[in-house]
Scaffold this motif. Sequence first.
Motif, PDB file in Angstrom:
ATOM      1  N   ASP A 180      -7.235  -6.010  -6.900  1.00  0.00           N
ATOM      2  CA  ASP A 180      -5.782  -5.946  -6.195  1.00  0.00           C
ATOM      3  C   ASP A 180      -5.171  -6.972  -6.385  1.00  0.00           C
ATOM      4  O   ASP A 180      -3.440  -6.838  -6.521  1.00  0.00           O
ATOM      5  N   ARG A 202       0.962  -1.140  -0.009  1.00  0.00           N
ATOM      6  CA  ARG A 202      -0.105  -0.123   0.008  1.00  0.00           C
ATOM      7  C   ARG A 202       0.891   1.413  -0.229  1.00  0.00           C
ATOM      8  O   ARG A 202       1.968   1.051   0.468  1.00  0.00           O
ATOM      9  N   GLU A 237      -9.519  -4.541   0.348  1.00  0.00           N
ATOM     10  CA  GLU A 237      -8.731  -4.593  -1.065  1.00  0.00           C
ATOM     11  C   GLU A 237      -9.707  -4.030  -2.046  1.00  0.00           C
ATOM     12  O   GLU A 237     -10.952  -4.706  -1.944  1.00  0.00           O
ATOM     13  N   HIS A 273      -2.016   2.114   4.894  1.00  0.00           N
ATOM     14  CA  HIS A 273      -3.077   3.005   4.125  1.00  0.00           C
ATOM     15  C   HIS A 273      -4.474   2.716   3.795  1.00  0.00           C
ATOM     16  O   HIS A 273      -4.538   1.327   3.407  1.00  0.00           O
ATOM     17  N   ASN A 274      -5.670   3.451   4.166  1.00  0.00           N
ATOM     18  CA  ASN A 274      -6.780   3.002   3.891  1.00  0.00           C
ATOM     19  C   ASN A 274      -7.620   2.066   4.714  1.00  0.00           C
ATOM     20  O   ASN A 274      -8.691   1.329   4.472  1.00  0.00           O
ATOM     21  N   TYR A 331       2.601   2.722   5.044  1.00  0.00           N
ATOM     22  CA  TYR A 331       2.410   1.764   6.331  1.00  0.00           C
ATOM     23  C   TYR A 331       3.471   2.620   7.311  1.00  0.00           C
ATOM     24  O   TYR A 331       4.340   3.442   7.251  1.00  0.00           O
TER      25      TYR A 331
END
Lengths: 416, 212
Positions: free
Chosen positions: A326, A152, A322, A283-284, A155
Amino acid sequence: MQDFTTSQAHTDALITNYQRKNERIKQLTSRFSTYGFSQISTSTFEDYDSYMRLQGTVETNEMIKTIDHTGNILALRSDATIPITEQLIREQQSHMTEKRYFYVLDVFRYPVSSMKPKENTQAGIECFGSNGIETDAEIIALAMHTLIDINRPSYTLEIGHAGFFERCISALDLSKEKRNTLKKILQTKNMGELKQFLMTIQVADDWKQVLELIPRLYGEPLKIIELVRSTIDDPIIHTQMDQFEKLNELLEAYDLASHVVIDLSLMNHMDYYSDIIFQGFIHNVGKPVLMGGRYNNLTAHFGSSMPAIGFACDVDAIVASEHEDDLYVHTIDIGILQTEETFKDSLSLATYLRDAGWSTRTVTNDLPSIQPIITCAFLDNNETQVIQVIYQHTTKKCTSFKEVASYVQQCMQKET
Amino acid sequence: MQQLTLALAKGRTAKDSLRILEKANIRFPTFHPASRKLIFEDESCTIKMLYVKAVDVPTYVETGAADIGIVGRDNILESTADLYEMLDLQIGRCDFVVASTSTKPLNDYRSITVASKYPKVAANYFNDKHIPVETITLNGSVELAPMIHMADMIVDIVETGTTIRENGLTILETIEPISTRVIVNKASFATKTPLIQDFITNVESVLAKEGM
C-alpha cells in the motif's frame, strides 16, 4: 549460550511494518504542519499521583507503574493530551496567544481485557487558546484531511456533543450505577433495553422522548438538528444545535460536509471533553482511527483556564490494516559501481550525491541486490573522467559530478 | 458494489435466525447446516454470511471481519466487545442464572467458587454484590461442578431448567434474560451506513409483522 525462543513479538518489531509505520507517521506529521502545528514531546515517566487526582480519565489500574529510588510511584505515559496540557500550563507566559502543537508519542497501558502490556503510537494535535466554532471547524477539517490522506475507498467523521447527554439527564436524579447503565445502553444503540430502562425511572415526557430517540440521532447533520429542535424545547440543547448548524455551514465551505454525520449517542470515555467530540472511521478498520474533541475544562485541573481542542490518530490501527504494498517504502536512489581503479572517485561521487540529498550506495559487484533506481559507473578513460548514468535502460554519459546530480534530479522527478 | 458480511452463530438459534432473514428476503440458497462450507452468499450477492461458532461471533464483529452479527446476548455479555446492539430478534430466549446443589442464599457465603462457561459474567455479577468470587472456566457439563464439590455454584443459561433440576441443582437467582440479538461493528455502521440501516429496518419490519 542461552537458548532463544521465538516470542510473540509486538508487530511493531517487524522491520517492514516499522518502515511502513514510519512512512505513515511522516505523512501525518507533514499534514499537521500544513495547518501550522509544530512538534512537541513529553516525558515517558509521569507522576502517578497527579493522575490519581484526575478522575474520569485513564483508569489507574490500566496504567503501567514503576517505582523510583525514593519510593515514589511513576506511571508510563498513558495519554498524550493530559501531560501536554499540564506542560503548557506550567510553562505559559502571562499573556497567551493561540498555541498549536502536534506530537507522535507512544502510550502505554494494561488493557483490562488482557494481561499483556500494550504500547500504542498516537499521532495527534492540540490547539490551545481559541474557542470559536471557526477553530472547531478548522480542526475537524484537518482531521478529515488526515483521513483523506490515508486514501481508502470510504471514510466518515462522526460528530457528537459531550454536553448533550449530560443535559438530557441533568433533570433526572440518577445514581452513578444507573447513569453508567444508561450510558452503556445508548452507546450500544440498544433500543429494546432503552425502552425498558426508561420505564424504571422518573422522567418528564419531553425528555423521555429525546432519550428514547438518541440511538436514532445518527445521520445527515441538518436532518438530525431539525429532529432534535422539534422534539425538545430547551435553551441549552438549542444552543448546541445552533453550534452544529454553524459547524456544518463551515464544513460545507471547506467542501467536506458530505462525509460528516452527527451521532448524538457518541460519548468518549475520557471525561475531560466539554463540547464537540468526534471520531473518524476508514474503510476496512473495525474501530475509530481518529478521536478527539474540545476539552475546555481540563486546563482548570492544572490551575489555569484556557480553551483547547485536539485529536489523536491510532497509527498502529491504520498501519495494521494496510497491505504490504500500500505504501511506498523508501529504496536506494543511486547505486555506484565500484572497481579497484575507481575506488576513490566513486566514494567522492557518493558523498557529493548524498550531500545533494539522494540515498546512495557504493557496491563492488552486487548491484542487483540493492535495486537502485539509477546506476552510475566510471568508464575507463585516460584523459577525462566519464561517468555513465543508467536510468530505465537509457544511458547518459556525464563528465562532472554536477552534471550527474542534475541528471539524477531530472530522472527522480519523473519517478515521482 | 459494497457488500455486507454477516456472522451467524451456529447452534440452537441458527434455524430461527435464518427463518427471520428469509422473511426479510435474505436467502442463502447454498446453505445447509451440515455443509462444511463456512462462507455463503445470498441470492443478490450483497450479503456474505460467515457460519461460525456462537462464542466467536462478537469477535468477528468487533474486529470488523464481519459488519453484522446474529448471536445470543450471553455471548455478547461475555465478550465485553465494544459494539452496537441494535435489534432483539426475540428468539432463543433463556435466562442467565445462578444455581447450586445447596439452597443457602448467596449473602450467607463469605466467598464463592463458581464454575461457568461465562467467567466474566459470573465474576461481574458477584463483584457487583461485593461477594468475593473465584471463577473456574468450564466448556460444558457445568452442572457437574457443584455435584462433585469443585465449585459452590454455577452461572449458566437455562431454557426450562430441566437439566438443572435433573442434576439436583436449584436456581438461586436469575441474573438477566437472554435472547438472540443483532450486533453491528461501529466502524461499519459509519462507513456502510445505508446498507446497514436498510438491513436493520428490513429485519425490524419482519419482527413487527410477527408481532414481536
